[in-house]
Enzyme design. Structure first.
Site, PDB file in Angstrom:
ATOM      1  N   LYS A 191      31.994  32.056  46.540  1.00  0.00           N
ATOM      2  CA  LYS A 191      33.410  31.771  46.249  1.00  0.00           C
ATOM      3  C   LYS A 191      34.146  33.038  45.802  1.00  0.00           C
ATOM      4  O   LYS A 191      35.257  33.307  46.276  1.00  0.00           O
ATOM      5  CB  LYS A 191      33.486  30.671  45.169  1.00  0.00           C
ATOM      6  CG  LYS A 191      34.889  30.245  44.794  1.00  0.00           C
ATOM      7  CD  LYS A 191      34.903  28.844  44.234  1.00  0.00           C
ATOM      8  CE  LYS A 191      34.542  28.752  42.763  1.00  0.00           C
ATOM      9  NZ  LYS A 191      35.610  29.243  41.862  1.00  0.00           N
TER      10      LYS A 191
ATOM     11  N   GLY B  93      41.431  29.864  38.634  1.00  0.00           N
ATOM     12  CA  GLY B  93      41.748  31.007  37.778  1.00  0.00           C
ATOM     13  C   GLY B  93      41.688  32.309  38.567  1.00  0.00           C
ATOM     14  O   GLY B  93      42.504  33.215  38.358  1.00  0.00           O
TER      15      GLY B  93
ATOM     16  N   SER C 287      36.112  40.631  31.772  1.00  0.00           N
ATOM     17  CA  SER C 287      36.511  39.644  32.786  1.00  0.00           C
ATOM     18  C   SER C 287      36.768  40.336  34.114  1.00  0.00           C
ATOM     19  O   SER C 287      37.609  41.240  34.209  1.00  0.00           O
ATOM     20  CB  SER C 287      37.780  38.922  32.314  1.00  0.00           C
ATOM     21  OG  SER C 287      38.447  38.347  33.423  1.00  0.00           O
TER      22      SER C 287
ATOM     23  N   GLN D 107      38.198  39.003  36.534  1.00  0.00           N
ATOM     24  CA  GLN D 107      39.524  38.604  37.003  1.00  0.00           C
ATOM     25  C   GLN D 107      40.593  39.550  36.463  1.00  0.00           C
ATOM     26  O   GLN D 107      41.500  39.961  37.189  1.00  0.00           O
ATOM     27  CB  GLN D 107      39.812  37.159  36.598  1.00  0.00           C
ATOM     28  CG  GLN D 107      38.863  36.181  37.289  1.00  0.00           C
ATOM     29  CD  GLN D 107      39.077  34.733  36.879  1.00  0.00           C
ATOM     30  OE1 GLN D 107      39.840  34.443  35.967  1.00  0.00           O
ATOM     31  NE2 GLN D 107      38.401  33.826  37.552  1.00  0.00           N
TER      32      GLN D 107
ATOM     33  N   ASP E 204      29.079  31.624  34.585  1.00  0.00           N
ATOM     34  CA  ASP E 204      29.307  30.402  35.361  1.00  0.00           C
ATOM     35  C   ASP E 204      28.048  29.532  35.459  1.00  0.00           C
ATOM     36  O   ASP E 204      28.133  28.353  35.822  1.00  0.00           O
ATOM     37  CB  ASP E 204      29.789  30.743  36.779  1.00  0.00           C
ATOM     38  CG  ASP E 204      31.200  31.316  36.778  1.00  0.00           C
ATOM     39  OD1 ASP E 204      31.897  31.197  35.755  1.00  0.00           O
ATOM     40  OD2 ASP E 204      31.603  31.879  37.827  1.00  0.00           O
TER      41      ASP E 204
ATOM     42  N   ARG F 151      33.853  24.259  28.218  1.00  0.00           N
ATOM     43  CA  ARG F 151      32.489  23.920  28.652  1.00  0.00           C
ATOM     44  C   ARG F 151      31.528  23.715  27.489  1.00  0.00           C
ATOM     45  O   ARG F 151      30.531  22.995  27.634  1.00  0.00           O
ATOM     46  CB  ARG F 151      31.953  24.981  29.626  1.00  0.00           C
ATOM     47  CG  ARG F 151      32.616  24.857  30.986  1.00  0.00           C
ATOM     48  CD  ARG F 151      32.018  25.728  32.064  1.00  0.00           C
ATOM     49  NE  ARG F 151      32.671  25.416  33.333  1.00  0.00           N
ATOM     50  CZ  ARG F 151      32.777  26.238  34.366  1.00  0.00           C
ATOM     51  NH1 ARG F 151      32.263  27.450  34.290  1.00  0.00           N
ATOM     52  NH2 ARG F 151      33.379  25.860  35.473  1.00  0.00           N
TER      53      ARG F 151
HETATM   54  C1  S3P Z   1      35.366  35.267  38.674  1.00  0.00           C
HETATM   55  C2  S3P Z   1      35.186  35.809  37.443  1.00  0.00           C
HETATM   56  C3  S3P Z   1      34.712  35.056  36.281  1.00  0.00           C
HETATM   57  C4  S3P Z   1      34.094  33.739  36.686  1.00  0.00           C
HETATM   58  C5  S3P Z   1      34.923  33.009  37.692  1.00  0.00           C
HETATM   59  C6  S3P Z   1      35.079  33.840  38.944  1.00  0.00           C
HETATM   60  C7  S3P Z   1      35.839  36.124  39.774  1.00  0.00           C
HETATM   61  O1  S3P Z   1      35.806  34.785  35.424  1.00  0.00           O
HETATM   62  O2  S3P Z   1      33.864  32.931  35.557  1.00  0.00           O
HETATM   63  O3  S3P Z   1      34.331  31.776  38.030  1.00  0.00           O
HETATM   64  O4  S3P Z   1      35.694  35.740  40.961  1.00  0.00           O
HETATM   65  O5  S3P Z   1      36.334  37.215  39.484  1.00  0.00           O
HETATM   66  P1  S3P Z   1      36.279  35.843  34.307  1.00  0.00           P
HETATM   67  O6  S3P Z   1      36.682  37.051  35.032  1.00  0.00           O
HETATM   68  O7  S3P Z   1      37.436  35.203  33.627  1.00  0.00           O
HETATM   69  O8  S3P Z   1      35.115  36.032  33.411  1.00  0.00           O
END
Ligand code: S3P
Length: 430
Positions: free
Chosen positions: A21, A93, A166, A168, A313, A344
């Site tokens: 994903k 997110g 993070s 993200q 995750d 969670r």
């Molecule tokens: C993700 C980063 C993680 C993860 C999320 C997917 C990504 O989040 O928990 O399911 O694809 O960059 P965080 O960056 O908030 O830790």
């Protein structure tokens, strides 16, 4: 929808899971940003990645699907078109935070909205650092969606050390940085998943305090053709189900084994899990391989702080493994779990209490003591896909079986979860 799970005795066979994903989100985004045609093979079938496609479709990009192969016609730098309506990121997110960095570089206004769960998740963590680069965006007064993004003439490169571990947040800043001629430098002190860096070919070097990452317009994506390796986070549920069920042996083919994502495998192996990696290869610039899993007796081990972002995750399903392992399962330093698709820590603790487990809830984790009782519980998904699949697996390991309500949310990452589990059970009977 309430899904019933019967006790599983054995799992056998091989699964080809859909694409990762996190990699698929990025593949769709980068293909949409690149000018011209890209092909994404074995793209994730998740609703989250569809949310990413829906957002970019509103920005003028075109998608054609043939099974799991997606043909993308991307727009090129500065050529995304102003959306006529709000961009709906659904439950995702990753869509929201990554696209914010891209939208901050555009010369039009946009607004991101999401579902009830996404609308509660913290957005200040991207708003503040993107503002340091001159971006003009604002969340609502609670620091959550809707997020409004306005054009800015002041976007500048930056030298920045990430404050939150993070991927993200890291990716949002990188995605803004690749719109600029000058090079931005980012320092990451706690490693998080590095798909953005790998897929954009960013230069990285070791710094005293971690890794230095460089990004500029030179890294802006060009069209590509990739095959996405299978999702290790979806694989996690089958790995644990096979380890804990009696007389199981399964193979999960061509799974992404990026070292920033394989913490679950390391922890389960340390717990005594018989997990073997076969046919290691390179897939889309990422490490990949087949995973062979055989039923095992597990014992709990301590889970170090540094590994938390790598397993974040997978903590829900790891805790289910810990529940059936010798000793008590305890996780700390994982406060981030409170701001995922559900809180969670709370979702897990409340569900474990339903089968008589002695639960100690901590601010940044929890401890599980005792064994679950066989009482055909109805577990709650809390509309969180990873909670739904965790308690699907847990139910399958109890003599009584069990139920998961609100199970349809598994579509957020793996709509075929139940079908795939059933296939492995069926294989064990033939
Ligand atoms: C993700 C980063 C993680 C993860 C999320 C997917 C990504 O989040 O928990 O399911 O694809 O960059 P965080 O960056 O908030 O830790």
């Amino acid at each position: 929808m309430i899904q019933k799970f019967e006790k599983i005795n054995s799992l056998k066979g091989e699964l080809y899971l859909a694409g990762d994903k996190s990699i698929s989100h990025r593949a769709v985004m980068f293909a949409s940003m690149a000018e011209g045609k890209s092909i994404i093979r074995n793209c994730s079938e998740s609703e989250d990645v569809i949310s990413t496609m829906n957002c970019f479709a509103k920005l003028g990009c075109k998608y054609k699907r043939d099974g799991n192969t997606i043909e993308v016609i991307g727009k090129g730098i500065g050529k995304l078109t102003p959306p006529q309506t709000q961009l709906d990121a659904g439950n995702s997110g990753t869509t929201t935070r990554l696209i914010s960095g891209i939208l901050a570089a555009q010369n039009f206004e946009s607004e991101i909205i999401g579902d009830a769960s996404l609308s509660k998740r913290p957005m200040k963590r991207i708003v503040e650092p993107l503002k340091l680069m001159g971006a003009n965006l604002e969340a609502n007064k609670y620091g959550t969606l809707p997020l409004k993004i306005f054009p800015s003439k002041d976007i500048q490169s930056i030298s920045y050390t990430f404050q939150v571990a993070s991927a993200q947040v890291k990716s949002a800043m990188i995605l803004l940085a690749i719109h600029l001629d000058e090079v931005s430098e980012f320092i990451e002190t706690v490693p998080t998943r590095n798909h953005t860096e790998l897929m954009l070919g960013l230069k990285r070097e070791k710094a005293n305090s971690g890794t230095k990452i460089f990004a500029s317009k030179k890294n802006y994506p060009k069209p590509f053709d990739i095959t996405v390796p299978a999702d290790i986070s979806s694989a996690a549920f089958f790995i644990v189900a096979a380890l804990l069920s009696y007389d199981s042996e399964i193979i999960l083919s061509n799974v992404s084994l990026n070292p920033t994502r394989t913490g679950l495998i390391s922890v389960l192996k340390e717990m005594g899990g018989q997990i073997e990696i076969l046919n290691r290869r390179d897939e889309a610039g990422e490490e990949a391989g087949d995973i062979r899993i055989v039923s095992s007796q597990l014992k709990n081990v301590s889970i170090p702080k540094e590994i938390i972002p790598n397993v974040i995750d997978e903590i829900p399903i790891l805790s289910a493994a810990g529940l059936f392992a010798e000793g008590n399962f305890r996780i700390e330093n994982a406060k981030e779990l409170r701001v995922k698709e559900s809180d969670r820590i709370k979702s897990l603790c409340e569900n474990y209490k339903k089968v008589g487990v002695n639960v100690i809830e901590l601010e940044d984790g929890f401890e599980l003591r005792g064994t679950p009782s066989n009482i055909q519980a109805v577990f709650e998904s809390y509309d969180d896909h990873r909670i739904a699949m965790t308690f699907g697996v847990l139910s399958s390991l109890l003599d009584s079986g069990g139920y998961v309500s609100g199970f349809e949310c598994v579509g957020i990452s793996n709509p075929k979860f139940y079908e795939q589990l059933t296939t492995l059970v069926y294989n064990s009977k033939i």
